[in-house]
Design an enzyme around this catalytic site. Structure first.
Site, PDB file in Angstrom:
ATOM      1  N   PHE A   1      -2.025  -0.844 -10.304  1.00  0.00           N
ATOM      2  CA  PHE A   1      -2.473  -2.098  -9.709  1.00  0.00           C
ATOM      3  C   PHE A   1      -3.849  -2.325 -10.297  1.00  0.00           C
ATOM      4  O   PHE A   1      -4.276  -3.463  -9.714  1.00  0.00           O
ATOM      5  CB  PHE A   1      -2.593  -2.013  -8.141  1.00  0.00           C
ATOM      6  CG  PHE A   1      -3.226  -0.647  -7.675  1.00  0.00           C
ATOM      7  CD1 PHE A   1      -4.452  -0.348  -7.812  1.00  0.00           C
ATOM      8  CD2 PHE A   1      -2.376   0.120  -7.256  1.00  0.00           C
ATOM      9  CE1 PHE A   1      -5.013   0.991  -7.389  1.00  0.00           C
ATOM     10  CE2 PHE A   1      -2.967   1.561  -6.735  1.00  0.00           C
ATOM     11  CZ  PHE A   1      -4.234   1.727  -6.881  1.00  0.00           C
TER      12      PHE A   1
ATOM     13  N   LYS B   1       0.859  -1.147  -0.057  1.00  0.00           N
ATOM     14  CA  LYS B   1      -0.024   0.168  -0.087  1.00  0.00           C
ATOM     15  C   LYS B   1       0.791   1.280   0.035  1.00  0.00           C
ATOM     16  O   LYS B   1       1.437   1.465   0.938  1.00  0.00           O
ATOM     17  CB  LYS B   1      -0.837   0.088   1.366  1.00  0.00           C
ATOM     18  CG  LYS B   1      -1.983   0.942   1.206  1.00  0.00           C
ATOM     19  CD  LYS B   1      -2.782   1.166   2.425  1.00  0.00           C
ATOM     20  CE  LYS B   1      -3.955   2.035   2.340  1.00  0.00           C
ATOM     21  NZ  LYS B   1      -3.490   3.620   2.003  1.00  0.00           N
TER      22      LYS B   1
END
Ligand code: AMP
Length: 568
Positions: free
Chosen positions: A354, A263
């Site tokens: 992503f 993240k």
């Protein structure tokens, strides 16, 4: 549709708390609306003027709206402020002042108002939005004042609320969706109808368009709606989990596997590409293409697809040692409108991709993540420190996943995302798609130094509390943030009762307080910020409890905040 009729609908919506009733009210409204105004009506009922993907905005702050009310009613600034304070809502203040106005303009002329339709209101809002250049502010104010002059006091109330984006009708997206399904797809199975409308909304991000389409073209029209380039869709959001096990329980596929990714702490970017035309949108769907020519160039070089919509996180790094720099540095680039080439060198960014939402004209949101990732990888030729794939692991082993998590933290990242490999892409936040795992932050004990009266229903309460840490060096308190969540209504009422006697100064809706009440505060992270005199700002501070057991000397120190900032 007459605007007055819509105002009746607003009144009904405000009066009920029940979602079922709200849905029924909306369904009837959509049924009665003529096809030409249906789109506008659907947006107005959501409290929106433009679709949420649309970056247009009236550009009217509360203070400009106040000027328009002044122009319309002739009331003095002081009277407007007082009425605003008493009613707790600028719309209510406009209504009150319009009713009591003695000025010709403010006297509502029923003859005139009969011609005020929903479309008239929309036309005027568009004109306000379009005002630009020298004198545009005055033009905006005058146009809104004229609109207010043509409306009844009740209409004025909602016009003001709509103009400042504070309708508070309690109409969620689900309510509009259900009402559209009920009105226009009554012959279909209810769940299927709802799913169809929801999908249409997911791909268009505009209930106005969905309403117009289903009203004129029915089921087929809805099915034909597709994601379009340069009309950004809402990003998929993640709920927070407390442990790796929880993530596996929620998201593992039949083989027990999940996708786990770093993240990154940066800017969510939704990149739309149509040949050479490459545009970048943020999580709030604002366009930032001009600020990031380097991302555009990286996409040009590294993405092998004629058209696509891809998503990733753009992160700023230190050009000297390639360490990640905090989001605040990057936000300087987001706001910057000049000398872009220069900041580009000072604060370079790398984008970690992503997801992929559309490829060569085909919408991919219904494809499972594993196929989307394969598609993304097939068009990406990664370039280090420019455009890369987010660090990724597919595993059924929680220990391996934990190791990946620890590694991400060791590399100064925020945490990890866990994703369901079988799941589609679902705009907004939903259970079962993806979650985030981050270390839990230590709470801080802080003192309340200032506060603001809330608006609307809670206007009797001090709902926004400025909290401060202790600075032993200057023997004073330094603010670290403003908190407005975490408390129940009851706790808020209690806090107000305790804080009100401590007020030392009032400025509009803001009050200064004698530092006395100490609160335990949780937060997502600490950022450096010039906004508060401590030099730090808590991100998403929330109330945990009152710490009556502590004295002012026990309030956490600036040094502690600084240490936490450095080690987070
Ligand atoms: P939060 O802002 O804490 O709710 O976390 C969600 C945000 O994390 C997303 O909106 C993205 O901007 C960001 N993010 C960073 N890395 C990833 C990743 N690998 N996958 C998905 N989102 C990510």
């Amino acid at each position: 549709m007459e605007y007055a009729a819509l105002v009746d609908v607003y009144d009904e919506l405000v009066e009920t708390q029940s979602n079922l009733e709200k849905t029924a009210i909306l369904a009837e409204t959509f049924d009665n609306a003529d096809k030409d105004s249906l789109g506008v009506v659907a947006r107005f009922c959501q409290g929106r003027i433009f679709p949420s993907w649309d970056t247009r905005d009236l550009g009217m702050s509360s203070s400009l709206v106040k000027r328009a009310i002044k122009k319309d009613t002739g009331a003095s600034e002081q009277t407007i402020d007082d009425t605003w304070r008493e009613t707790g809502d600028l719309g209510d203040a406009a209504e009150t002042l319009a009713s009591s106005s003695s000025q010709g303009l403010g006297q509502f002329d029923p003859e005139y108002s009969h011609s005020l339709t929903v479309q008239d209101v929309m036309d005027q809002f568009e004109a306000i939005e379009q005002a630009e250049g020298d004198g545009s502010i005055d033009q905006k104010v005058t146009k809104l004042a004229n609109l207010l002059a043509k409306s009844s006091p009740r209409e004025a109330k909602y016009l003001v609320r709509l103009a400042i984006g504070a309708m508070r009708l309690g109409v969620g997206e689900g309510t509009v969706r259900d009402a559209l399904a009920q009105t226009f797809l009554p012959e279909m199975d209810e769940d299927e109808a709802v799913a169809l409308v929801e999908h249409a909304y997911d791909v268009t991000n505009d209930f106005g368009l969905v309403a117009e389409t289903v009203a004129t073209e029915g089921i087929e029209g809805l099915q034909d709606l597709e994601i379009e380039l340069f009309r950004p869709i809402k990003v998929m959001l993640a709920q927070k989990i407390e442990s790796m096990d929880e993530g596996f329980e929620e998201l593992a596929d039949d083989d027990g596997e999940v996708a786990i990714e770093t993240k990154y702490d940066g800017m969510r970017t939704q990149i739309h590409k149509d040949g050479d035309d490459i545009r970048i949108f943020t999580r709030r769907l604002e366009e930032v293409t001009e600020q990031f020519p380097d991302i555009v160039a990286a996409v040009e070089e590294s993405i092998d697809a004629e058209t696509c919509i891809i998503e990733g996180e753009a992160v700023a790094y230190d050009p000297d040692d390639r360490s990640m720099v905090p989001f605040q540095e990057l936000s300087k680039r987001i706001k910057r409108k000049y000398d872009i080439e220069e900041v580009k060198e000072q604060i370079p960014v790398v984008t970690y991709l992503f997801d992929i939402i559309m490829l060569d004209g085909t919408t991919m949101i219904d494809e499972p993540l594993r196929d989307r990732l394969a598609a993304l990888e097939s068009i990406l030729e990664p370039r280090e420190w420019q455009l890369e794939r987010a660090a990724f692991l597919q595993t059924d082993d929680t220990e391996e996943a934990d190791h990946f998590y620890q590694q991400a933290l060791a590399n100064d990242h925020e945490g990890v995302m866990l994703k369901n490999l079988d799941a589609g892409y679902k705009p907004g936040s939903r259970v079962g798609y993806m979650v985030k795992l981050k270390p839990i932050m230590e709470t801080l004990d802080l003192v309340v130094t200032r506060a603001k009266w809330s608006e609307g229903r809670k206007s009797d309460w001090l709902g926004r509390l400025f909290v401060a840490c202790r600075d032993p060096a200057t023997d004073s308190f330094k603010e670290v943030g403003r908190m407005s969540t975490g408390y129940t209504d009851e706790q808020l009422a209690e806090l107000t009762e305790r804080l009100e006697p401590l007020i030392t100064e009032e400025d509009g809706r803001e009050v200064t307080l004698k530092p006395e009440v100490i609160l335990e505060v949780a937060y997502e992270e600490i950022q450096e910020s010039p906004k508060y005199d401590s030099g730090f700002a808590l991100r998403f501070p929330r109330f945990i409890q009152v710490r009556d057991d502590l004295a002012l000397d026990d309030v956490d120190s600036l040094t502690k905040v600084q240490n936490l900032f450095e080690t987070q």
